[in-house]
Write a protein that holds these residues in place. Structure first.
Motif, PDB file in Angstrom:
ATOM      1  N   ALA A  13      42.715  41.393  43.192  1.00 44.99           N
ATOM      2  CA  ALA A  13      42.000  42.130  42.131  1.00 44.99           C
ATOM      3  C   ALA A  13      42.959  43.009  41.343  1.00 44.99           C
ATOM      4  O   ALA A  13      42.907  43.057  40.112  1.00 44.99           O
ATOM      5  CB  ALA A  13      40.897  42.985  42.765  1.00 44.99           C
ATOM      6  N   VAL A  14      43.847  43.671  42.066  1.00 44.95           N
ATOM      7  CA  VAL A  14      44.821  44.531  41.392  1.00 44.95           C
ATOM      8  C   VAL A  14      45.719  43.686  40.482  1.00 44.95           C
ATOM      9  O   VAL A  14      46.013  44.064  39.351  1.00 44.95           O
ATOM     10  CB  VAL A  14      45.671  45.308  42.428  1.00 44.95           C
ATOM     11  CG1 VAL A  14      46.824  46.052  41.744  1.00 44.95           C
ATOM     12  CG2 VAL A  14      44.799  46.291  43.193  1.00 44.95           C
ATOM     13  N   LEU A  15      46.072  42.510  40.999  1.00 43.79           N
ATOM     14  CA  LEU A  15      46.910  41.595  40.227  1.00 43.79           C
ATOM     15  C   LEU A  15      46.229  41.220  38.902  1.00 43.79           C
ATOM     16  O   LEU A  15      46.848  41.191  37.843  1.00 43.79           O
ATOM     17  CB  LEU A  15      47.173  40.331  41.060  1.00 43.79           C
ATOM     18  CG  LEU A  15      48.341  39.472  40.589  1.00 43.79           C
ATOM     19  CD1 LEU A  15      49.657  40.201  40.794  1.00 43.79           C
ATOM     20  CD2 LEU A  15      48.357  38.140  41.314  1.00 43.79           C
ATOM     21  N   ILE A  16      44.914  40.959  38.974  1.00 44.22           N
ATOM     22  CA  ILE A  16      44.157  40.609  37.754  1.00 44.22           C
ATOM     23  C   ILE A  16      44.254  41.740  36.739  1.00 44.22           C
ATOM     24  O   ILE A  16      44.521  41.527  35.550  1.00 44.22           O
ATOM     25  CB  ILE A  16      42.680  40.305  38.102  1.00 44.22           C
ATOM     26  CG1 ILE A  16      42.589  38.958  38.833  1.00 44.22           C
ATOM     27  CG2 ILE A  16      41.810  40.281  36.836  1.00 44.22           C
ATOM     28  CD1 ILE A  16      41.205  38.596  39.295  1.00 44.22           C
ATOM     29  N   VAL A  17      44.068  42.974  37.231  1.00 41.58           N
ATOM     30  CA  VAL A  17      44.122  44.138  36.329  1.00 41.58           C
ATOM     31  C   VAL A  17      45.499  44.228  35.677  1.00 41.58           C
ATOM     32  O   VAL A  17      45.623  44.389  34.461  1.00 41.58           O
ATOM     33  CB  VAL A  17      43.800  45.444  37.114  1.00 41.58           C
ATOM     34  CG1 VAL A  17      44.006  46.655  36.220  1.00 41.58           C
ATOM     35  CG2 VAL A  17      42.390  45.403  37.651  1.00 41.58           C
ATOM     36  N   VAL A  18      46.533  44.082  36.483  1.00 42.51           N
ATOM     37  CA  VAL A  18      47.898  44.207  35.952  1.00 42.51           C
ATOM     38  C   VAL A  18      48.170  43.105  34.925  1.00 42.51           C
ATOM     39  O   VAL A  18      48.688  43.372  33.835  1.00 42.51           O
ATOM     40  CB  VAL A  18      48.929  44.148  37.113  1.00 42.51           C
ATOM     41  CG1 VAL A  18      50.358  44.058  36.580  1.00 42.51           C
ATOM     42  CG2 VAL A  18      48.784  45.370  38.000  1.00 42.51           C
TER      43      VAL A  18
END
Lengths: 353, 122
Positions: A13-18
C-alpha cells in the motif's frame, strides 16, 4: 506468519502511494514546457517574445535578428535602407530592393487599392510634417499640408516583385512603412520560430502580435485588447481575443498624439485630407492570417470608419473590433465567438457584418 | 491468505491517501490571477503563481489605497476608508476569493490561473 503477510500488504500500500506521488511529479515536470522569454527594442517599440520548445532560445534570438534586418530594409529613418534608396530616387529611376521589401510594398499597395486610398504607404511627405512622436512634433500650417498632400498618391508607387524593383513616379514623393512594419516584424518572427524548430511562440511588436503553434495545454492564445482610456504605463484590458493562429494589430488614437490650443491631434492621418481622421472611432483591432496585412488593415479600417472598414475586412477574410468614442464595441461576425468583453463600462454591439 | 476486514481497510486507506495526494498536486497547478478593478475597470492583473517577492501597489485616490502583492497572495495593505473591511479581509490566494473597498470602489478578485494574458494589443 500472519504478521508477515500483513506487513507485506502494508508495504504494498505504501508503495502504491509513493508510486502515485512520483508519477504525479513526473507528469507535472513533463507538462512544464521549456520556454524562453525576452524583451528588446526595435521598430521604435518594445519587442516581447515567449517561445516554447527545446530550441526556444535559439528561435527567439533568430527572430530578434530577423526583425533587426527587416528594420534595416524598410525604415525610412535608416540612411541605407531600401525605402531610403527608393525615396531618394523619387521622380528619377527604379531602384533594386530586397525581395522582402518588394513583397511588403506589394501588400501595402494591395490594401491601399482595396481601401481606395484610406491607407496610403506614400504618406511620408505629410506624416513627416506632423512628426508624431518625434522631436519636431507640431501642428503644420494648412498651406504646408496642401503643398505636400499632392505628393501622397499610392498609384504613383510602382513595385515589380519579380525583379525586386520599385519606383516613385514624382520627385518629393516618399514611402513610410510605419503602419505595416510592426506586423511585418511579427511575420518574420513566426517564420523564424518555425525554421528554428520551436514548438510554439508568441511575439508582440508594440501593439502587433503574432502566434506560432498551439499552446501546450491546448487552450487558445489569450490576447488582451487595451482599454483606450487606460494610460500607456498602466495598460488595462477591456476584453480578450482567443487566438488559435494568426496575427492581431491595433490602431488607436491614444498611441501617438499631442494637444494644441485645446485640440488633440492623433497620428492616424487621412491620406486624402492630411489631417487626423476623426470619425468617432478610438481604435480598431484586426485579426488576420498575415502580420503585415493585419497592421495595414487596422490603419485602413480606422480611416475608413466602421461600416466601410468591415467591408474591407471581408475582402481579406479578416476580423475586426471597432471601439467608438462613446464606449461601444462593434464586432465583425467572425469575431463574435472569439472576443470576450470583460469591462462592463463598454457595451458590445454585434454588427453581424 | 484470506484478507481480514482490518487489512482491507488499511489498503483502502492508502489508496485514498494516494488519490488525495493526486488531487492536491493537480490543484497546486492552478495558481490564481489577481484582478484589480476600480469602478469596474481593470487596473492590474497579477499572476500570483509567477509573483516573485513582495510589491506594494499604491492606487492613490481619495482613500490612498495600497495593495500588497506577494508570491501566491494579494491583500489590501492600507485604505483610509472608515470601515476597514477590505484590510481586514486579509490575504486572498485562491480562485473565487475577493475583497472590496466599497468607498474607494476598488475590488480585488482571484480568477482561475489558466487564462493568463499571453500578449497585449493596442
Amino acid at each position: 506468519m500472519y504478521k508477515e503477510k500483513k506487513l507485506a500488504y502494508l508495504l504494498f500500500a505504501v508503495l502504491i502511494v509513493v508510486i502515485a506521488v512520483l508519477a504525479c511529479i513526473l507528469i507535472k515536470s513533463n507538462q512544464k514546457p521549456v520556454s524562453y522569454e525576452c524583451t528588446n527594442y526595435a521598430m521604435g517599440t518594445y519587442v516581447q517574445q515567449t517561445v516554447y520548445g527545446k530550441n526556444s532560445q535559439q528561435a527567439a534570438k533568430a527572430a530578434a535578428q530577423k526583425i533587426g534586418e527587416l528594420e534595416n530594409l524598410i525604415s525610412w529613418r535608416r540612411s541605407d535602407s531600401d525605402i531610403t534608396k527608393l525615396n531618394q530616387a523619387s521622380g528619377s529611376d527604379w531602384v533594386s530592393i530586397d525581395p522582402k521589401t518588394a513583397a511588403i510594398l506589394q501588400k501595402s499597395l494591395d490594401v491601399a487599392d482595396k481601401s481606395y486610398g484610406a491607407f496610403d504607404p506614400t504618406i511620408l511627405p505629410v506624416s513627416s510634417l506632423w512628426d508624431f512622436g518625434g522631436e519636431n512634433q507640431h501642428l503644420p500650417s494648412k498651406k504646408e499640408i496642401q503643398k505636400y498632400l499632392k505628393y501622397v498618391n499610392y498609384k504613383e508607387l510602382r513595385v515589380n516583385t519579380q525583379e525586386s524593383t520599385a519606383s516613385l513616379k514624382r520627385h518629393y514623393m516618399a514611402v513610410d512603412l510605419g503602419a505595416v512594419g510592426k506586423g511585418a516584424a511579427c511575420d518574420e518572427a513566426v517564420a523564424a520560430y518555425e525554421q528554428a524548430g520551436a514548438d510554439s511562440g508568441i511575439i508582440a511588436v508594440g501593439g502587433s502580435i503574432g502566434v506560432f503553434g498551439t499552446k501546450k495545454d491546448g487552450t487558445p492564445w489569450n490576447i488582451a485588447v487595451r482599454d483606450p482610456h487606460s494610460s500607456e504605463t498602466q495598460s488595462a484590458s477591456l476584453g480578450a481575443i482567443d487566438l488559435r493562429s494568426g496575427y492581431v494589430s491595433t490602431s488607436g488614437t491614444y498611441e501617438k498624439y499631442f494637444t494644441k490650443n485645446g485640440v488633440t491631434y492623433h497620428h492616424l492621418l487621412n491620406p486624402k485630407t492630411g489631417y487626423p481622421e476623426n470619425n468617432s472611432l478610438v481604435s480598431v483591432t484586426v485579426v488576420c492570417d498575415n502580420g503585415a496585412l493585419s497592421d495595414a488593415l487596422s490603419t485602413a479600417c480606422f480611416v475608413l470608419g466602421r461600416e466601410k472598414g468591415a467591408e474591407l475586412l471581408k475582402k481579406y477574410n479578416a476580423g475586426g473590433i471597432f471601439i467608438t468614442t462613446d464606449d461601444k464595441i462593434y464586432l465583425t461576425k467572425n469575431m463574435e465567438n472569439t472576443f470576450t468583453l470583460s469591462d462592463r463600462k463598454y457595451s458590445l454591439v454585434k454588427s453581424g457584418v | 491468505m484470506i484478507l481480514k476486514k482490518k487489512d482491507l481497510f488499511l489498503i483502502a486507506f492508502f489508496l485514498c491517501l494516494a488519490a488525495v495526494l493526486l488531487l492536491c498536486f493537480n490543484k497546486n497547478a492552478g495558481t490564481g490571477i489577481a484582478v484589480v478593478e476600480r469602478n469596474g475597470t481593470e487596473l492590474y492583473r497579477f499572476d500570483l503563481g509567477k509573483q516573485k517577492g513582495t510589491q506594494v501597489i499604491d492606487l492613490g485616490g481619495e482613500y490612498h489605497v495600497k495593495l500588497l502583492v506577494e508570491p501566491g497572495a494579494i491583500s489590501f495593505q492600507h485604505s483610509d476608508c472608515h470601515d476597514q473591511i477590505c484590510v481586514r479581509t486579509g490575504k486572498l490566494s485562491k480562485p473565487g476569493q475577493a475583497a472590496v473597498c466599497l468607498p474607494a470602489k476598488i475590488s480585488v478578485r482571484i480568477t482561475e490561473g489558466q487564462k493568463t494574458i499571453d500578449a497585449f494589443t493596442g
